[in-house]
Structure formats: structure tokens, C-alpha cells
Motif scaffolding. Structure first.
Motif, PDB file in Angstrom:
ATOM      1  N   SER A   1       0.829  -1.198   0.000  1.00 41.58           N
ATOM      2  CA  SER A   1       0.000   0.000   0.000  1.00 41.58           C
ATOM      3  C   SER A   1       0.863   1.247   0.000  1.00 41.58           C
ATOM      4  O   SER A   1       1.910   1.287   0.659  1.00 41.58           O
ATOM      5  CB  SER A   1      -0.912   0.016   1.234  1.00 41.58           C
ATOM      6  OG  SER A   1      -1.883  -1.008   1.157  1.00 41.58           O
ATOM      7  N   GLY A   2       0.421   2.268  -0.734  1.00 43.42           N
ATOM      8  CA  GLY A   2       1.195   3.493  -0.773  1.00 43.42           C
ATOM      9  C   GLY A   2       0.501   4.606  -1.524  1.00 43.42           C
ATOM     10  O   GLY A   2      -0.731   4.627  -1.615  1.00 43.42           O
ATOM     11  N   PHE A   3       1.296   5.492  -2.084  1.00 45.42           N
ATOM     12  CA  PHE A   3       0.770   6.696  -2.730  1.00 45.42           C
ATOM     13  C   PHE A   3       1.481   6.921  -4.064  1.00 45.42           C
ATOM     14  O   PHE A   3       2.690   6.751  -4.160  1.00 45.42           O
ATOM     15  CB  PHE A   3       0.971   7.922  -1.832  1.00 45.42           C
ATOM     16  CG  PHE A   3       0.543   7.698  -0.403  1.00 45.42           C
ATOM     17  CD1 PHE A   3      -0.802   7.689  -0.060  1.00 45.42           C
ATOM     18  CD2 PHE A   3       1.490   7.461   0.594  1.00 45.42           C
ATOM     19  CE1 PHE A   3      -1.197   7.465   1.255  1.00 45.42           C
ATOM     20  CE2 PHE A   3       1.100   7.241   1.909  1.00 45.42           C
ATOM     21  CZ  PHE A   3      -0.250   7.238   2.240  1.00 45.42           C
ATOM     22  N   THR A   4       0.713   7.327  -5.071  1.00 46.05           N
ATOM     23  CA  THR A   4       1.257   7.601  -6.401  1.00 46.05           C
ATOM     24  C   THR A   4       0.592   8.850  -6.962  1.00 46.05           C
ATOM     25  O   THR A   4      -0.618   9.035  -6.794  1.00 46.05           O
ATOM     26  CB  THR A   4       0.991   6.428  -7.362  1.00 46.05           C
ATOM     27  OG1 THR A   4       1.414   5.204  -6.766  1.00 46.05           O
ATOM     28  CG2 THR A   4       1.728   6.620  -8.679  1.00 46.05           C
TER      29      THR A   4
ATOM     30  N   GLY B   1      -6.547  15.621   0.301  1.00 47.45           N
ATOM     31  CA  GLY B   1      -7.108  15.564  -1.038  1.00 47.45           C
ATOM     32  C   GLY B   1      -6.549  16.527  -2.061  1.00 47.45           C
ATOM     33  O   GLY B   1      -7.096  16.645  -3.163  1.00 47.45           O
ATOM     34  N   ASP B   2      -5.434  17.214  -1.744  1.00 43.38           N
ATOM     35  CA  ASP B   2      -4.914  18.205  -2.682  1.00 43.38           C
ATOM     36  C   ASP B   2      -3.451  17.973  -3.061  1.00 43.38           C
ATOM     37  O   ASP B   2      -2.786  18.868  -3.585  1.00 43.38           O
ATOM     38  CB  ASP B   2      -5.065  19.608  -2.101  1.00 43.38           C
ATOM     39  CG  ASP B   2      -4.288  19.809  -0.791  1.00 43.38           C
ATOM     40  OD1 ASP B   2      -3.748  18.812  -0.261  1.00 43.38           O
ATOM     41  OD2 ASP B   2      -4.229  20.955  -0.295  1.00 43.38           O
ATOM     42  N   THR B   3      -2.954  16.767  -2.829  1.00 45.29           N
ATOM     43  CA  THR B   3      -1.543  16.490  -3.109  1.00 45.29           C
ATOM     44  C   THR B   3      -1.316  15.898  -4.494  1.00 45.29           C
ATOM     45  O   THR B   3      -0.178  15.806  -4.941  1.00 45.29           O
ATOM     46  CB  THR B   3      -0.957  15.507  -2.078  1.00 45.29           C
ATOM     47  OG1 THR B   3      -1.586  14.224  -2.243  1.00 45.29           O
ATOM     48  CG2 THR B   3      -1.174  16.012  -0.655  1.00 45.29           C
ATOM     49  N   GLY B   4      -2.379  15.475  -5.160  1.00 51.58           N
ATOM     50  CA  GLY B   4      -2.239  14.798  -6.442  1.00 51.58           C
ATOM     51  C   GLY B   4      -2.070  13.299  -6.309  1.00 51.58           C
ATOM     52  O   GLY B   4      -2.196  12.555  -7.283  1.00 51.58           O
ATOM     53  N   HIS B   5      -1.774  12.848  -5.082  1.00 54.82           N
ATOM     54  CA  HIS B   5      -1.589  11.414  -4.862  1.00 54.82           C
ATOM     55  C   HIS B   5      -2.912  10.653  -4.943  1.00 54.82           C
ATOM     56  O   HIS B   5      -3.980  11.198  -4.655  1.00 54.82           O
ATOM     57  CB  HIS B   5      -1.001  11.161  -3.470  1.00 54.82           C
ATOM     58  CG  HIS B   5       0.461  11.462  -3.358  1.00 54.82           C
ATOM     59  ND1 HIS B   5       1.420  10.740  -4.030  1.00 54.82           N
ATOM     60  CD2 HIS B   5       1.130  12.403  -2.644  1.00 54.82           C
ATOM     61  CE1 HIS B   5       2.617  11.216  -3.732  1.00 54.82           C
ATOM     62  NE2 HIS B   5       2.464  12.237  -2.894  1.00 54.82           N
TER      63      HIS B   5
ATOM     64  N   THR C   1     -14.480   9.620  -0.428  1.00 55.08           N
ATOM     65  CA  THR C   1     -14.534  10.578  -1.530  1.00 55.08           C
ATOM     66  C   THR C   1     -13.298  11.454  -1.539  1.00 55.08           C
ATOM     67  O   THR C   1     -12.679  11.716  -0.517  1.00 55.08           O
ATOM     68  CB  THR C   1     -15.786  11.478  -1.420  1.00 55.08           C
ATOM     69  OG1 THR C   1     -15.747  12.186  -0.179  1.00 55.08           O
ATOM     70  CG2 THR C   1     -17.059  10.643  -1.485  1.00 55.08           C
ATOM     71  N   GLY C   2     -12.931  11.893  -2.736  1.00 52.39           N
ATOM     72  CA  GLY C   2     -11.751  12.726  -2.902  1.00 52.39           C
ATOM     73  C   GLY C   2     -10.877  12.172  -4.011  1.00 52.39           C
ATOM     74  O   GLY C   2     -10.939  10.982  -4.333  1.00 52.39           O
ATOM     75  N   THR C   3     -10.047  13.031  -4.591  1.00 52.44           N
ATOM     76  CA  THR C   3      -9.188  12.581  -5.692  1.00 52.44           C
ATOM     77  C   THR C   3      -8.213  11.498  -5.259  1.00 52.44           C
ATOM     78  O   THR C   3      -7.750  10.703  -6.083  1.00 52.44           O
ATOM     79  CB  THR C   3      -8.400  13.764  -6.272  1.00 52.44           C
ATOM     80  OG1 THR C   3      -7.618  14.373  -5.225  1.00 52.44           O
ATOM     81  CG2 THR C   3      -9.329  14.802  -6.866  1.00 52.44           C
ATOM     82  N   GLN C   4      -7.902  11.439  -3.974  1.00 55.28           N
ATOM     83  CA  GLN C   4      -6.982  10.403  -3.484  1.00 55.28           C
ATOM     84  C   GLN C   4      -7.602   9.009  -3.552  1.00 55.28           C
ATOM     85  O   GLN C   4      -6.904   8.009  -3.413  1.00 55.28           O
ATOM     86  CB  GLN C   4      -6.515  10.715  -2.061  1.00 55.28           C
ATOM     87  CG  GLN C   4      -7.574  10.592  -0.975  1.00 55.28           C
ATOM     88  CD  GLN C   4      -8.349  11.872  -0.739  1.00 55.28           C
ATOM     89  OE1 GLN C   4      -8.572  12.651  -1.659  1.00 55.28           O
ATOM     90  NE2 GLN C   4      -8.753  12.096   0.506  1.00 55.28           N
TER      91      GLN C   4
END
Length: 232
Positions: free
Chosen positions: A77-80, A95-99, A138-141
């Protein structure tokens, strides 16, 4: 027996109990639990290991499903999608990091192909019609996104998305995006193997265990009972 092994055995036993409790039923919606067709466009089996990154809502469930797929050697698990400076759970949750919360899957293509993983992803991991959301999150993440690692995977992913759109399996449009390969940052240790270690969590029982049940029911040939845990 060390602490990790003890926790794994306890977690596996609880997972078995929880799966038995869920039984053949699933809290997945009728649209989500769709048996996607086999991919028409595939890649030839390679001799080495391959890596692919999948984002489909909370990474606990995404990781938990792929850890039970034969041929998957690790699922982390992680972030991209964002920078290293913001690749931390609390920061990404804004929700605003682009990840995107994502899972890096290392697999043996002689056992399971990238096309096979895509089929499982669209069948039981994520609802491809939810925009910047999955279930209660919910959120772009939490967006539904594929991060192919090379041109071959990109070709297969694009062809499969078009195949699914032509098949019209869902009532709503598919919004899953194919994003360029970007650095992957592992999440904090307490997020790893979360489904196996915490099967009694209400969130896991409602949102993620049904996905594991669906994998076993829909793709028994791909099912492995012992998950490929990060902690070994």
C-alpha cells in the motif's frame, strides 16, 4: 513464534471467520461485482517479474484482494501521483496532493498476467464508474486509476478499457483513468496488511472482505488462501 507470525495466524483465523460470516453474500453492489471478460489484447509471458500500480479507493481493500491472487509476490500500500514531500497519509487525506492511494503489485507473469490483474481489478476491486470516490470514501486520493509501468502494460490497459466500454457491463460510464508511470511511495507501516490483521474492523467487514469473498467465488483458479503479506 515471533510477534508478526502470531498476529498473522490470529488475523488469518479471524479472516476465515469473517469470510464465513459473509458467506456467499456480498455488500458489493450489483454493478461492482461484475465478472469482467478476459482481455482480448494481452502481453506475452515474460521471464522476469513485473510491477504494476493500481489505485481504486482505500488501499486496504485493494492490497487485500491482490495479496490473495496466485502469482502475486508482493502488494504494498502506498501513494502515487504526487511528490515525496507530501506522500504521508495525513497529508494525502487532505485531497490536494495529487496522490492516489494505490498498491504496487509485483507479480510473476508466468502465473498471472497483467491482463489477468486488470480483469480482477475491474471485477471485484473497484467500481470503475465512481469518479474520485469508492464506496464511503470521496476525494481525488480515492480515484480509480491505472499506472502502467511500461509501454506494453499501457497498450493492454488502453485496449482493455475500450473492450469494457464496448461491452457496456455497467449502466454508468467508466471513468477509470490511465495515468503515466510515476514514483510510488510506500504508506506507513500500520497500513500494510491491514485487511489480514484487522478483519474485525467494521470498515473492513463492510467494504473490503466482500471483495475477497468475490475473488474466491468468481476466480477460484486465481485464489490463494495464504496472502502474500508485506511482513512475511
Amino acid at each position: 513464534m515471533n510477534r508478526v507470525a502470531s498476529r498473522f495466524l490470529a488475523g488469518a483465523a479471524m479472516l476465515g471467520s469473517a469470510v464465513a460470516l459473509v458467506g456467499g453474500a456480498s455488500s458489493l453492489s450489483a454493478e461492482t461485482a461484475v465478472p469482467a471478460p478476459a482481455a482480448v489484447v494481452t502481453t506475452p509471458a515474460a521471464t522476469g517479474r513485473e510491477t504494476a500500480i493500481f489505485a481504486g479507493g482505500c488501499f486496504w481493500g485493494v492490497q487485500g484482494v491482490f495479496q490473495h491472487v496466485k502469482g502475486v509476490e508482493s502488494a504494498v500500500s502506498g501513494f502515487t501521483g504526487g511528490s515525496a514531500a507530501t506522500a504521508h497519509y495525513e497529508r494525502v487525506s487532505e485531497g490536494d496532493t495529487g496522490h492516489a492511494e494505490s498498491v504496487r503489485v509485483v507479480f510473476d507473469p508466468r502465473v498471472v498476467s497483467y491482463a489477468d490483474l486488470l480483469r480482477i481489478y475491474f471485477s471485484v476491486v473497484a467500481d470503475p464508474t465512481q469518479l474520485n470516490a469508492q464506496g464511503p470514501d470521496t476525494g481525488t486520493q480515492y480515484r480509480s486509476a491505472l499506472f502502467p509501468s511500461d509501454a506494453r502494460q499501457t497498450r493492454v490497459a488502453r485496449a482493455y478499457l475500450e473492450q469494457l466500454r464496448q461491452a457496456k457491463l455497467w449502466q454508468r460510464p467508466i471513468v477509470t483513468q490511465i495515468e503515466r508511470a510515476q514514483p510510488f511511495y510506500p504508506a506507513e507501516g500500520y497500513h500494510q496488511d491491514y485487511l489480514t490483521l484487522h478483519p474485525d474492523s467494521p470498515y473492513i467487514r463492510v467494504n473490503d472482505l466482500p471483495k475477497v469473498v468475490a475473488l474466491k467465488r468468481m476466480y477460484p483458479q486465481s485464489w490463494r488462501a495464504r496472502p502474500a503479506l508485506v511482513r512475511g
